[in-house]
Enzyme design. Structure first.
Site, PDB file in Angstrom:
ATOM      1  N   CYS A   1       6.543  20.093  12.280  1.00 21.41           N
ATOM      2  CA  CYS A   1       6.092  18.634  12.680  1.00 21.41           C
ATOM      3  C   CYS A   1       4.889  18.872  13.506  1.00 21.41           C
ATOM      4  O   CYS A   1       3.743  18.119  13.395  1.00 21.41           O
ATOM      5  CB  CYS A   1       7.082  17.878  13.637  1.00 21.41           C
TER       6      CYS A   1
ATOM      7  N   CYS B   1     -10.810 -17.751  -5.614  1.00 18.70           N
ATOM      8  CA  CYS B   1     -11.211 -18.822  -4.815  1.00 18.70           C
ATOM      9  C   CYS B   1     -10.761 -20.236  -5.280  1.00 18.70           C
ATOM     10  O   CYS B   1     -10.130 -21.018  -4.566  1.00 18.70           O
ATOM     11  CB  CYS B   1     -12.634 -18.762  -4.219  1.00 18.70           C
TER      12      CYS B   1
ATOM     13  N   CYS C   1     -16.125 -17.630  -8.055  1.00 20.30           N
ATOM     14  CA  CYS C   1     -14.962 -16.862  -7.798  1.00 20.30           C
ATOM     15  C   CYS C   1     -13.351 -17.448  -8.286  1.00 20.30           C
ATOM     16  O   CYS C   1     -13.162 -18.413  -7.880  1.00 20.30           O
ATOM     17  CB  CYS C   1     -14.653 -16.291  -6.317  1.00 20.30           C
TER      18      CYS C   1
ATOM     19  N   CYS D   1       9.833  20.459  16.680  1.00 20.74           N
ATOM     20  CA  CYS D   1       9.879  21.236  15.239  1.00 20.74           C
ATOM     21  C   CYS D   1       8.500  21.662  15.095  1.00 20.74           C
ATOM     22  O   CYS D   1       7.325  20.914  15.235  1.00 20.74           O
ATOM     23  CB  CYS D   1      10.205  19.890  14.514  1.00 20.74           C
TER      24      CYS D   1
END
Length: 447
Positions: free
Chosen positions: A200, A58, A55, A197
């Protein structure tokens, strides 16, 4: 000579399979046999890297990880697990790729992903912050429910039982907004709402379902929050909230800038789609690695599509030309990073078995192949080997439309990689030409 070649190959294999950290380091090596006793049963803070020898991320992290381990010696534990050997352990924590870092705090069953910078100073700072959080949790007599803060409190989700949980919507307040949103390392979609609301209330179940889906898709790296603007007016006023619901997007790495006004749909799919747009902009691009071991090929290709380039011999253009090709591949890998393809390259004729499987070599080099081991097919790019020439080929793959130059991988065969040393980054050594004395030749008229 044969013995020398065999020894070289053996040493290459050993170097690829050996761990990067030594017993002299302050980095602790973990495996399936000691993970429970060392980590799960302990009261200490652990930062654990899931490492793979091949990797690239890595390898770049290695010196920083060692320095951080020295900085934090006696304070917290810095460790690594070989991802290639302990994939089941990685899978149990939803770790799907090497280079992932998990932070195990008080609740060892729910580690957090480390998402900070990957230098020693940032890692040390992140560990100290996590340690401070552990002390606070213990002092309060409990453990946090999730890594993102408190749940959505008393706000009704309007019936979010169909796949979403209001627990995944983080309740934000004047007191915690700076710490969670502005100082955090995640991208946030924040809804400013009012309890009375109607719009909402209609949004609430979609927001809850989207929060759960986005959390799963991004491993918690994009969060959805909700702030009652009628109660926490200081924060609402700071961002000029005048209507409800108002949604602002606070992008990772751009917290000091003005947040983006949300312009997506107000249903679950629209919210998820917009959240994923901002997640993808922070995806780390894949590395373009040389195919010098079976492990590298498997890491690139076993999960889906991989893009493989077969480049000319080093004597055809030298290191400048080869680096130009690799840099072009790196740019394309970044542009198509959200596809999560694997990317690799090989020098001409260095992997003859792989080239034979993919019908490479007859048309010369460079060549580009897209391979899908799951479907047992591969596609050849027959156009120009340039960024402009390759893009259309990749776009076809993106939309899953297939290619006229798609072929099945021969039955009973699987791509095989010969272990070898990586390219040293230099031009090829000079070719020694043997000198001949023409006086030693017998000409036709002398016969």
């Amino acid at each position: 000579m044969d013995k020398f070649i065999c020894l070289t190959v053996l040493l290459s294999l050993l170097s690829l399979s050996s761990a990067a950290y030594s017993s002299a380091d302050d980095v602790v090596e973990l495996d399936a046999s000691n993970f429970q006793s060392e980590v799960i049963d302990s009261d200490e803070l652990w930062l654990i890297e899931f490492y793979a020898p091949w990797c690239g991320h890595c390898q770049r992290l290695e010196p920083e990880w060692q320095t951080a381990a020295s900085n934090l010696k006696g304070v917290t534990k810095i460790a690594f697990i070989d991802f290639t050997k302990h994939k089941q352990l990685a899978k149990s924590y939803n770790v799907s790729k090497p280079g992932t870092i998990l932070c195990f705090q008080n609740n060892k069953d729910k580690p957090r992903r480390y998402k900070g910078a990957r230098d020693a100073d940032a890692i040390t700072e992140g560990a100290m912050k996590a340690l401070k959080d552990m002390v606070k949790e213990r002092a309060s007599g409990g453990k946090k429910k999730s890594s993102g803060g408190s749940s959505s409190g008393g706000r009704s989700s309007g019936g979010s039982s169909s796949g979403g949980s209001s627990d995944d919507v983080v309740t934000l307040t004047d007191a915690n907004f700076n710490e969670l949103v502005l100082q955090g390392d995640d991208t946030w979609l924040v809804e400013f709402y009012a309890p009375w609301c109607g719009h909402c209330k209609n949004l609430a179940p979609h927001w809850a379902r989207a929060a759960t889906e986005v959390k799963d898709k991004t491993d918690g790296q994009v969060k959805l929050g909700a702030l009652d603007a009628t109660v926490h007016q200081a924060t609402a006023s700071k961002y000029g909230i005048r209507g409800y619901p108002s949604i602002k997007i606070f992008r990772k790495s751009f917290k000091s800038e003005t947040p983006v006004d949300y312009d997506g749909g107000r249903d679950t799919s629209g919210i998820v789609s917009k959240a994923m747009e901002y997640f993808e902009e922070n995806i780390e691009p894949p590395t373009v690695d040389e195919l010098v071991s079976q492990e590298i090929l498997d890491g690139k290709c076993t999960k889906g599509i991989c893009i493989l380039a077969f480049l000319p011999d080093i004597y055809d253009g030298g290191k400048a030309e080869r680096n130009r090709y690799i840099n072009m591949m790196t740019v394309l890998a970044d542009k198509f990073k959200k596809q999560k393809w694997g990317w690799g390259w090989s020098a001409a004729a260095s992997q003859s078995d792989l080239e034979k499987t993919l019908n490479i070599g007859g048309s010369g080099y460079p060549m580009l192949v897209a391979m899908n081991l799951r479907k047992e097919v591969f596609a050849l790019h027959m156009g120009s080997f340039s960024e402009e020439g390759i893009r259309p080929f990749l776009h076809v793959l993106t939309y899953g439309q297939g290619s006229r130059n798609t072929f099945p991988i021969p039955k009973g065969t699987s791509p095989v990689i010969k272990a070898m040393e990586s390219w040293n980054g230099e031009d090829g050594p000079p070719i020694q030409e043997e000198e001949f004395d023409l006086d030693d030749f017998k000409w036709d008229d002398e016969l």
